[in-house]
Design an enzyme around this catalytic site. Structure first.
Site, PDB file in Angstrom:
ATOM      1  N   ARG A  30       0.799  -1.224   0.000  1.00 19.11           N
ATOM      2  CA  ARG A  30       0.000   0.000   0.000  1.00 19.11           C
ATOM      3  C   ARG A  30       0.833   1.275   0.000  1.00 19.11           C
ATOM      4  O   ARG A  30       0.686   2.104  -0.894  1.00 19.11           O
ATOM      5  CB  ARG A  30      -0.957   0.007   1.203  1.00 19.11           C
ATOM      6  CG  ARG A  30      -1.927   1.169   1.191  1.00 19.11           C
ATOM      7  CD  ARG A  30      -2.878   1.118   2.371  1.00 19.11           C
ATOM      8  NE  ARG A  30      -3.635  -0.115   2.429  1.00 19.11           N
ATOM      9  CZ  ARG A  30      -4.523  -0.404   3.377  1.00 19.11           C
ATOM     10  NH1 ARG A  30      -4.721   0.452   4.367  1.00 19.11           N
ATOM     11  NH2 ARG A  30      -5.180  -1.537   3.360  1.00 19.11           N
ATOM     12  N   HIS A  76      -7.906  -3.823  -7.993  1.00 18.69           N
ATOM     13  CA  HIS A  76      -7.777  -3.099  -6.712  1.00 18.69           C
ATOM     14  C   HIS A  76      -9.113  -3.094  -5.961  1.00 18.69           C
ATOM     15  O   HIS A  76      -9.920  -2.187  -6.119  1.00 18.69           O
ATOM     16  CB  HIS A  76      -7.320  -1.667  -6.987  1.00 18.69           C
ATOM     17  CG  HIS A  76      -6.714  -0.980  -5.800  1.00 18.69           C
ATOM     18  ND1 HIS A  76      -5.471  -1.297  -5.291  1.00 18.69           N
ATOM     19  CD2 HIS A  76      -7.188   0.008  -5.004  1.00 18.69           C
ATOM     20  CE1 HIS A  76      -5.193  -0.540  -4.252  1.00 18.69           C
ATOM     21  NE2 HIS A  76      -6.219   0.270  -4.058  1.00 18.69           N
ATOM     22  N   TYR A 120     -17.026  13.542 -14.542  1.00 14.66           N
ATOM     23  CA  TYR A 120     -16.840  14.736 -15.366  1.00 14.66           C
ATOM     24  C   TYR A 120     -15.478  14.778 -16.058  1.00 14.66           C
ATOM     25  O   TYR A 120     -15.338  15.428 -17.098  1.00 14.66           O
ATOM     26  CB  TYR A 120     -16.990  15.998 -14.519  1.00 14.66           C
ATOM     27  CG  TYR A 120     -18.348  16.156 -13.886  1.00 14.66           C
ATOM     28  CD1 TYR A 120     -19.499  16.222 -14.666  1.00 14.66           C
ATOM     29  CD2 TYR A 120     -18.488  16.237 -12.508  1.00 14.66           C
ATOM     30  CE1 TYR A 120     -20.739  16.370 -14.089  1.00 14.66           C
ATOM     31  CE2 TYR A 120     -19.730  16.378 -11.914  1.00 14.66           C
ATOM     32  CZ  TYR A 120     -20.858  16.441 -12.711  1.00 14.66           C
ATOM     33  OH  TYR A 120     -22.095  16.583 -12.140  1.00 14.66           O
TER      34      TYR A 120
END
Length: 870
Positions: A30, A76, A120
């Site tokens: 991580r 993931h 967006y």
């Protein structure tokens, strides 16, 4: 209800084991990057998913939500926010020195604005990211199962880019953290090449050798990086960090001062320390002012735009900008400490890496990648060569092969007979059976033979490469040279060798070339970009090049001088119309500025002179040291008689030659030794004898490689070599320099110019022409010259305004501001003495001519796909 088996455990031991498993999971999977590709797992999965989706740098963008969904569903299994945040950071040019994701839409800003929602925005891989993923399909890296075992994902990326150093990394694990600063790609590539050249002597290379190439961190937001936090006698912070893998450096914002009207100053912030939020910084400064902890700030505003960052802090007259800036460094993030901890995963274990070790591990990574790639290519080449050998056997015995196939009852029998008859392998026999009839044509047969020849050469090359590891190192060096050539750029952060807090006033003024312009309406303005023009040429009174740090001596037609700093003149982006000359100098109502001289910094013991000339032929030379007492209210630079006016000024070195040109077509050249130095209030000596009604229209310093350009009222002009003007004694008539008559009118201007110098011609009716000296045809001393500008009937050229070099900014006598708009004039024809084919050239330090294209060339970055792959 039955009771199951109860197992007694030691809570302490269980907690230790569970916590250790959790800690190692965070560290390895991580928070920490791998030393080889410089990526954390989530970043690696984002890039690989985009590569798998075909989102190359030259392909259309796709919605970020689509990319995030791909990463979540395949690789993931965590929250979508974590994936999107990682992708956003990879796209931010203020977070990454070389962004790996090309984002379209709102991906956040240095103001702390968050990115728009993933529905967006759109994204694709950047060009440089291609070098992180190239050759991944050639068995160069190991693949492992994804979270549910349904797919494979790369454990590492091939990465020809030294990403760990060039983009840095930040992460907090359990019990440890990493904070690697970004670096300049060109510097890192040079250091890697140096290591490769001396790979057999690695033990002899120390951090000092590498720091000849890697000078220090290079942050995407630029700023100043101090090498010595406690002064030059203290330890080199950058060297300590590179030698041990751990250290700290002081990073400051880049600022400069600008002078405002009425004795006030402002502090301008143009670059911030890395990861400093601009909005939070402004709020912090405002809070300090409200609380009374910092005095003297009258206004605070953000003027940043697409051209760059600009935060303006206006000060009152009661404080000095240096003192306020030191307080801002102390109490705000304008000065921060960047703690360097070069911690990364090496073979799955976190290691603290000095600079040399990090570079060495990257070279070893690339050796492994190129070796595996070469082995893969060799296998493929041998397989293809084997097939081609079978095809060549079939083509050599074509009739017998066809007969064997036709007589076989089925495909399997045909394959067995071919294998037995021609001693072929099963794969070769199958390839012969699959051979299309069109491949039997003579041209196609030739292509097979050529391909076989190329395959044999490739196999020999790959075997030789694998047998000589030194050649693999040379390939790595070539890759570094390619990366530097395509993506290399200049440093953004400045490494400061001086002591922390050592602030010099001149260092806080932007060291940039500018153009200072005086307008006919009496206003003065400044252009930070001398290559652009934003005002019609017809409005000029004088103009020239200077440096933003220069001090000007503004001179009026009455011979008075006023000192002013270039930075005190507002830029046109702040005030499009400029400022009245009265705000810079205490000029009187009947006085106007006609030129400005940039006062150069002089080495110790050197001397220079201010040379002035008047309309009636007077010349004066004064030592610049005399200007030490020049008042802001003005002082007499040249005492003039009634009716006389100043026409020009220049800075000389004491050994120049003066050239004066008169309106009736005479010119005189004499040595500077004939004009003795005089005090400021003196009136000068006679330089040229004038006929009745004649005046001096041009003054300059003759120097090697320059010509004399003369222009008449009719618009005719020429360029004459200075060697045609003999050196004489001052106060003579001089020699003829132009053929004048009633039609040509008098000379209106003269100009001592080099080929790249330029000037503006203005007519009475508003025609304006900007031209370069090299565009004007050469002619003899007494020739008339060619037409420079086409004039309307009844119009005449009134003035020639030369774009002065930095040493002197001069202009002619102003005329009334014309009303009609400026127009372009045709390029003057070449004389016999002018070389044919001469084309205009725009200097980097001069505005473009009206006869030139004002837009520069479009520099297209080279695509990563154009790089030669080996």
């Amino acid at each position: 209800m039955g009771i199951g088996t109860v197992k007694q455990i030691d809570i302490d031991q269980t907690m230790q084991v569970a916590y250790l498993d959790y800690a190692m999971s965070v560290i390895v999977a991580r928070a920490l990057p791998d030393v080889r590709d410089g990526l954390k797992p989530v970043q690696r999965r984002v890039l690989y998913a985009m590569y798998d989706m075909g989102l190359r740098h030259n392909s259309p963008y796709k919605k970020s939500a689509r990319i995030v969904g791909e990463v979540l569903g395949k690789y993931h299994p965590h929250g979508d926010a974590a994936v999107y945040d990682a992708m956003v950071r990879l796209a931010q040019d203020f977070s990454m020195r070389y962004p790996l994701v090309d984002g379209q839409g709102n991906f956040g800003s240095v103001d702390g604005d968050s990115a728009a929602a993933m529905r967006y925005t759109e994204a694709r891989l950047s060009a440089i990211a291609q070098d992180v993923l190239n050759d991944i399909e050639k068995d160069t890296v190991n693949f492992s199962d994804n979270f549910d075992g349904s797919l494979k994902e790369p454990a590492i990326l091939p990465s020809a880019l030294p990403n760990l150093l060039v983009n840095g990394s930040t992460g907090i694990a359990v019990g440890m953290a990493t904070n690697i600063p970004p670096h300049n790609l060109s510097e890192v590539c040079d250091a890697l090449s140096y290591l490769i050249d001396n790979y057999k002597q690695l033990d002899r290379i120390d951090v000092d050798d590498l720091m000849k190439f890697v000078h220090g961190p290079d942050f995407p937001t630029a700023g100043l990086v101090y090498r010595y936090a406690g002064g030059k006698d203290s330890e080199d912070n950058i060297k300590q960090a590179y030698a041990t893998g751990k250290g700290r450096v002081i990073v400051q914002a880049k600022t400069h001062f600008e002078e405002l009207s009425r004795g006030r100053s402002s502090i301008i912030i143009t670059e911030l320390p890395y990861q400093v939020n601009k909005t939070s910084l402004i709020e912090r400064i405002a809070e300090l002012v409200r609380d009374g902890r910092i005095d003297g700030i009258s206004d605070l505003r953000d003027e940043s735009d697409r051209q760059g960052m600009r935060v303006v802090i206006e000060l009152t007259r009661t404080v000095g900008p240096e003192a306020v800036l030191k307080q801002l460094y102390k109490y705000t993030p304008l000065q921060t400490t960047f703690g360097i901890t070069m911690l990364a995963l090496v073979d799955g274990e976190p290691k603290l890496l000095p600079l040399k070790r990090a570079l060495q591990l990257f070279i070893e990574h690339r050796r492994t990648i190129i070796t595996r790639r070469s082995e893969h290519d060799l296998r493929k080449a041998e397989e293809r060569g084997h097939i081609l050998e079978g095809l060549l056997i079939a083509l050599a015995h074509l009739d017998e092969v066809i007969k064997t196939i036709r007589q076989a009852p089925d495909t399997d029998t045909a394959r067995e007979r071919l294998m037995k008859r021609f001693k072929l392998s099963e794969r070769q026999a199958t390839a012969i059976l699959d051979l299309q009839l069109r491949r039997l044509a003579a041209l196609e047969r030739q292509k097979i033979e050529e391909e076989h020849k190329e395959i044999k050469q490739l196999i020999a090359h790959l075997k030789d490469l694998l047998a000589h590891p030194q050649k693999i190192l040379l390939l790595i060096k070539e890759d570094m040279a390619d990366l530097k050539a395509i993506y290399g750029d200049k440093r953004r952060s400045t490494i400061v060798e001086g002591e922390l807090g050592e602030v010099k006033p001149e260092d806080l003024i932007a060291d940039v070339p500018v153009m200072v312009m005086g307008l006919q309406n009496g206003r003065v303005t400044r252009l930070l970009n001398p290559g652009r023009r934003s005002r019609a040429e017809k409005e000029l009174a004088w103009y020239g090049l200077a440096n933003n740090r220069d001090e000007l001596l503004l001179l009026s037609q009455r011979g008075r001088g006023f000192r002013a700093r270039v930075s005190q003149i507002p830029d046109q982006t702040q005030n499009a119309d400029g400022v009245p000359a009265g705000t810079l100098a205490s000029i009187e109502s009947d006085e106007r500025l006609i030129c400005a001289v940039a006062l150069p910094p002089l080495p110790e013991g050197a001397e220079a002179y201010l040379v002035t000339a008047s309309k009636r032929g007077q010349v004066k030379r004064s030592a610049l040291s005399e200007l030490g007492g020049t008042r802001a209210s003005g002082t007499v630079a040249m005492k003039l008689d009634d009716g006389d006016e100043l026409v020009g000024a220049a800075i000389s070195n004491g050994a120049d030659e003066y050239l004066l040109v008169t309106s009736d077509g005479n010119a005189i050249c004499f040595g500077e030794d004939q004009v003795r130095p005089m005090g400021l209030v003196a009136g000068g000596v006679a330089g040229v004898k004038l006929a009745d009604n004649a005046t001096v229209v041009g003054f300059g310093l003759a120097s090697a490689g320059t010509d004399l350009v003369t222009v008449s009222a009719s618009g005719h002009g020429k360029r004459t070599k200075l060697s045609e003007y003999p050196r004489q004694n001052r106060h003579g008539v001089g020699v003829r320099t132009a053929e004048l008559n009633a039609r040509s009118g008098p000379l209106v201007g003269a100009w001592v110019a080099g080929d790249e110098d330029q000037a503006t011609l203005l007519s009475a009716k508003g025609t304006a022409l900007v031209t370069q000296a090299k565009l004007i045809g050469r002619a003899g001393r007494v020739k008339k010259g060619a037409t420079l500008v086409e004039l309307k009937q009844g119009d005449t050229v009134q003035r020639l305004i030369a774009l002065a070099a930095r040493a002197a900014i001069t202009g002619g006598t102003p005329a009334a501001a014309p009303e009609p708009p400026a127009k372009k004039a045709p390029t003057p024809p070449s004389d016999d003495n002018k070389p044919a084919g001469t084309q205009p050239a725009t200097s980097l330090n001069k505005p473009a001519s009206r006869t030139e294209k004002t837009s520069g060339p479009s520099h297209q970055p080279k695509s990563a796909s154009t790089r030669r792959r080996r």
